[in-house]
Write a protein that holds these residues in place. Structure first.
Motif, PDB file in Angstrom:
ATOM      1  N   MET A 191       7.507   1.194 -17.132  1.00 45.04           N
ATOM      2  CA  MET A 191       8.006   1.213 -16.080  1.00 45.04           C
ATOM      3  C   MET A 191       6.949   0.184 -15.053  1.00 45.04           C
ATOM      4  SD  MET A 191       9.519   3.642 -13.087  1.00 45.04           S
ATOM      5  CE  MET A 191      10.385   4.581 -13.588  1.00 45.04           C
ATOM      6  N   GLU A 192       7.725  -0.644 -14.944  1.00 44.07           N
ATOM      7  CA  GLU A 192       6.715  -1.904 -14.278  1.00 44.07           C
ATOM      8  C   GLU A 192       6.396  -1.092 -13.036  1.00 44.07           C
ATOM      9  OE1 GLU A 192       6.909  -6.370 -11.473  1.00 44.07           O
ATOM     10  OE2 GLU A 192       8.771  -5.337 -13.091  1.00 44.07           O
ATOM     11  N   PRO A 193       5.289  -1.391 -12.421  1.00 46.72           N
ATOM     12  CA  PRO A 193       4.211  -0.977 -11.387  1.00 46.72           C
ATOM     13  C   PRO A 193       5.411  -1.337 -10.380  1.00 46.72           C
ATOM     14  CG  PRO A 193       2.536  -2.089 -12.398  1.00 46.72           C
ATOM     15  CD  PRO A 193       3.765  -1.652 -13.396  1.00 46.72           C
ATOM     16  N   GLY A 194       5.174  -0.515  -8.828  1.00 45.21           N
ATOM     17  CA  GLY A 194       6.284  -0.799  -7.868  1.00 45.21           C
ATOM     18  C   GLY A 194       4.724  -1.703  -6.788  1.00 45.21           C
ATOM     19  N   ILE A 195       5.025  -2.605  -5.349  1.00 33.88           N
ATOM     20  CA  ILE A 195       4.218  -2.447  -4.927  1.00 33.88           C
ATOM     21  C   ILE A 195       3.199  -2.181  -4.067  1.00 33.88           C
ATOM     22  CG2 ILE A 195       5.831  -3.169  -2.627  1.00 33.88           C
ATOM     23  CD1 ILE A 195       4.975  -6.190  -2.426  1.00 33.88           C
ATOM     24  N   ILE A 196       4.311  -0.700  -4.115  1.00 32.42           N
ATOM     25  CA  ILE A 196       3.460   0.149  -3.683  1.00 32.42           C
ATOM     26  C   ILE A 196       2.836   1.418  -4.618  1.00 32.42           C
ATOM     27  CG2 ILE A 196       2.473   2.148  -1.499  1.00 32.42           C
ATOM     28  CD1 ILE A 196       3.987   0.081   0.560  1.00 32.42           C
ATOM     29  N   GLU A 197       2.008   1.951  -5.029  1.00 38.06           N
ATOM     30  CA  GLU A 197       1.524   2.682  -5.373  1.00 38.06           C
ATOM     31  C   GLU A 197       0.529   3.765  -5.091  1.00 38.06           C
ATOM     32  OE1 GLU A 197       2.922   4.138  -8.707  1.00 38.06           O
ATOM     33  OE2 GLU A 197       3.775   1.541  -8.896  1.00 38.06           O
ATOM     34  N   VAL A 198       1.036   5.096  -4.938  1.00 36.68           N
ATOM     35  CA  VAL A 198       0.129   6.552  -4.080  1.00 36.68           C
ATOM     36  C   VAL A 198       0.182   7.284  -4.693  1.00 36.68           C
ATOM     37  CG1 VAL A 198       0.538   7.539  -2.158  1.00 36.68           C
ATOM     38  CG2 VAL A 198       1.471   5.901  -1.945  1.00 36.68           C
ATOM     39  N   ASN A 199      -1.314   7.883  -5.583  1.00 34.57           N
ATOM     40  CA  ASN A 199      -1.029   8.774  -6.476  1.00 34.57           C
ATOM     41  C   ASN A 199      -2.252  10.177  -6.000  1.00 34.57           C
ATOM     42  OD1 ASN A 199      -0.026   7.393  -8.481  1.00 34.57           O
ATOM     43  ND2 ASN A 199      -1.584   5.920  -8.457  1.00 34.57           N
ATOM     44  N   GLY A 200      -1.552  10.964  -5.945  1.00 32.17           N
ATOM     45  CA  GLY A 200      -2.609  12.146  -5.406  1.00 32.17           C
ATOM     46  C   GLY A 200      -3.558  12.415  -4.276  1.00 32.17           C
ATOM     47  N   LEU A 201      -2.769  11.752  -3.461  1.00 28.92           N
ATOM     48  CA  LEU A 201      -3.322  11.212  -1.803  1.00 28.92           C
ATOM     49  C   LEU A 201      -3.336  12.688  -0.810  1.00 28.92           C
ATOM     50  CD1 LEU A 201      -3.686   8.672  -0.074  1.00 28.92           C
ATOM     51  CD2 LEU A 201      -1.522   9.691   1.118  1.00 28.92           C
ATOM     52  N   ARG A 202      -4.377  13.015  -0.324  1.00 28.01           N
ATOM     53  CA  ARG A 202      -4.317  14.578   0.342  1.00 28.01           C
ATOM     54  C   ARG A 202      -5.407  13.723   1.282  1.00 28.01           C
ATOM     55  NH1 ARG A 202      -5.155  19.752  -1.428  1.00 28.01           N
ATOM     56  NH2 ARG A 202      -6.728  20.870  -0.145  1.00 28.01           N
ATOM     57  N   LYS A 203      -5.193  14.348   2.570  1.00 23.57           N
ATOM     58  CA  LYS A 203      -6.330  14.487   3.810  1.00 23.57           C
ATOM     59  C   LYS A 203      -6.472  15.751   3.676  1.00 23.57           C
ATOM     60  CE  LYS A 203      -7.774  12.593   7.335  1.00 23.57           C
ATOM     61  NZ  LYS A 203      -9.279  11.716   6.817  1.00 23.57           N
ATOM     62  N   GLU A 204      -7.105  16.260   4.577  1.00 22.13           N
ATOM     63  CA  GLU A 204      -8.552  17.256   5.617  1.00 22.13           C
ATOM     64  C   GLU A 204      -8.312  16.759   6.461  1.00 22.13           C
ATOM     65  OE1 GLU A 204     -10.853  18.583   2.413  1.00 22.13           O
ATOM     66  OE2 GLU A 204      -9.468  18.673   0.809  1.00 22.13           O
ATOM     67  N   TYR A 205      -8.132  17.808   7.876  1.00 20.36           N
ATOM     68  CA  TYR A 205      -8.610  17.519   8.762  1.00 20.36           C
ATOM     69  C   TYR A 205      -9.716  19.590   8.521  1.00 20.36           C
ATOM     70  CZ  TYR A 205      -6.488  13.658  10.076  1.00 20.36           C
ATOM     71  OH  TYR A 205      -5.674  12.507   9.982  1.00 20.36           O
ATOM     72  N   GLY A 206     -11.118  19.924   8.714  1.00 17.28           N
ATOM     73  CA  GLY A 206     -11.032  20.405   8.489  1.00 17.28           C
ATOM     74  C   GLY A 206     -10.814  21.824   7.254  1.00 17.28           C
ATOM     75  N   ASP A 207     -10.132  23.200   7.844  1.00 18.47           N
ATOM     76  CA  ASP A 207      -9.697  23.619   7.052  1.00 18.47           C
ATOM     77  C   ASP A 207      -8.044  23.247   6.711  1.00 18.47           C
ATOM     78  OD1 ASP A 207     -12.003  24.874   6.681  1.00 18.47           O
ATOM     79  OD2 ASP A 207     -11.432  26.406   7.987  1.00 18.47           O
ATOM     80  N   PHE A 208      -7.794  22.371   7.574  1.00 17.18           N
ATOM     81  CA  PHE A 208      -6.024  22.376   7.562  1.00 17.18           C
ATOM     82  C   PHE A 208      -6.010  21.012   5.942  1.00 17.18           C
ATOM     83  CE2 PHE A 208      -3.359  19.838   9.224  1.00 17.18           C
ATOM     84  CZ  PHE A 208      -1.779  20.670   9.004  1.00 17.18           C
TER      85      PHE A 208
END
Length: 304
Positions: A1-18
């Motif tokens: 499959m052709e990759p998209g113009i945007i590819e997001v992989n395993g995105l994670r954001k932590e704020y301290g324990d949250f």
């Protein structure tokens, strides 16, 4: 499959324990409108800010046009337009002066910037008549913010609640305008609470809950996977004491059966005919995206 113009992989954001966003992956094809929906606190705005390089991910990767946002943010910003939900404006400035100021930040030549500003003001029906931004209505201010996001004619747009808090006419106008941006070839990611708007506008929809992906697909794919089609049969009959097929309700002078089982509908119509009754109405109830969304969020629905 052709990759998209945007590819997001395993995105994670932590704020301290949250953990605001947890292991999020998706792809957006060129020219798509991609909707992100979820309840308050689901991680929508955090995701959009990471996509706009305003917030750095704790882990994971974001690629736009093959560029890594962690290394190539400056180049990516040259073809990216961002509209936050709360978009403060320089209210003491005139509209054209304000847009010219932002065109200078993108190093757009003055003659080209003037032409671009005229085009945007026309396209958005934004006639400020020399007023300062602070004197404009909320809807007009939102149009100014949209014009600002488009001043560099970006290929990719990231819009957080573009029609939030606006009157129905302005909201409809902005929805139609976003659709026209897609037709001009732009790729758009946006969040919204208006599920009807999302369903009518988006090519694909991502539903978030507590920072995690619940489902992703077209509205039809989501409806097929999670939607429960119901059948509503309304009929007249003299006596229902012998009716034992399904739960029955009284509506005005008629009887109503609502079921997910088409066999119940067939059995009931035969029973009504055998008793000399009449079918008043039979209809299929297809769940809306909003109803599916509420069910996925654990909100109990009541259907008459």
């Amino acid at each position: 499959m052709e990759p998209g113009i945007i590819e997001v992989n395993g995105l994670r954001k932590e704020y301290g324990d949250f953990v605001a966003v947890d292991n999020l992956s998706f792809s957006v094809a060129k020219g798509q409108i991609f909707g992100i929906v979820g309840p308050n606190g689901a991680g929508k705005t955090t995701t959009l800010k990471m996509l706009s390089s305003l917030v750095r991910p704790s882990s994971g990767n974001i690629y736009m046009k093959g560029l890594d946002i962690s290394r190539d943010a400056v180049e990516i910003k040259s073809f990216l337009g961002f509209l936050p939900e709360e978009s403060p404006l320089y209210e003491g400035m005139g509209v054209e002066d304000y847009l010219m100021f932002f065109s200078e930040l993108y190093s757009i030549p003055k003659d080209r910037a003037k032409k671009r500003i005229r085009e945007l003001l026309f396209d958005l029906s934004l006639n400020a008549d020399g007023k300062k931004i602070g004197d404009l209505s909320k809807g007009m201010k939102r149009k100014v913010a949209i014009a600002r996001s488009l001043i560099n004619d970006p290929d990719i747009l990231i819009y957080d609640e573009p029609a939030s808090g606006l009157d129905p006419m302005t909201s409809r106008y902005i929805t139609d305008y976003v659709r026209s941006l897609k037709q001009s070839g732009k790729t758009i990611i946006f969040s919204a609470h208006n599920l009807f708007q999302v369903e009518s506008l988006c090519d694909r929809i991502l539903i978030l809950k507590s920072g995690k992906l619940v489902t992703l697909g077209t509205a039809e794919e989501i409806r097929k996977e999670y939607g429960k089609i119901q059948y509503r049969l309304e009929f007249k009959v003299d006596d229902v004491e012998e009716y034992v097929i399904s739960e029955i309700k009284t509506v005005d002078d008629n009887y109503v059966v609502t079921t997910n089982d088409i066999d119940v509908v067939n059995q009931t119509t035969k029973w009504v005919a055998s008793r000399g009754g009449d079918i008043v109405e039979m209809r299929t109830i297809v769940p809306s995206l909003e109803e599916i969304f509420l069910e996925l969020m654990g909100v109990e629905l009541f259907v008459d």
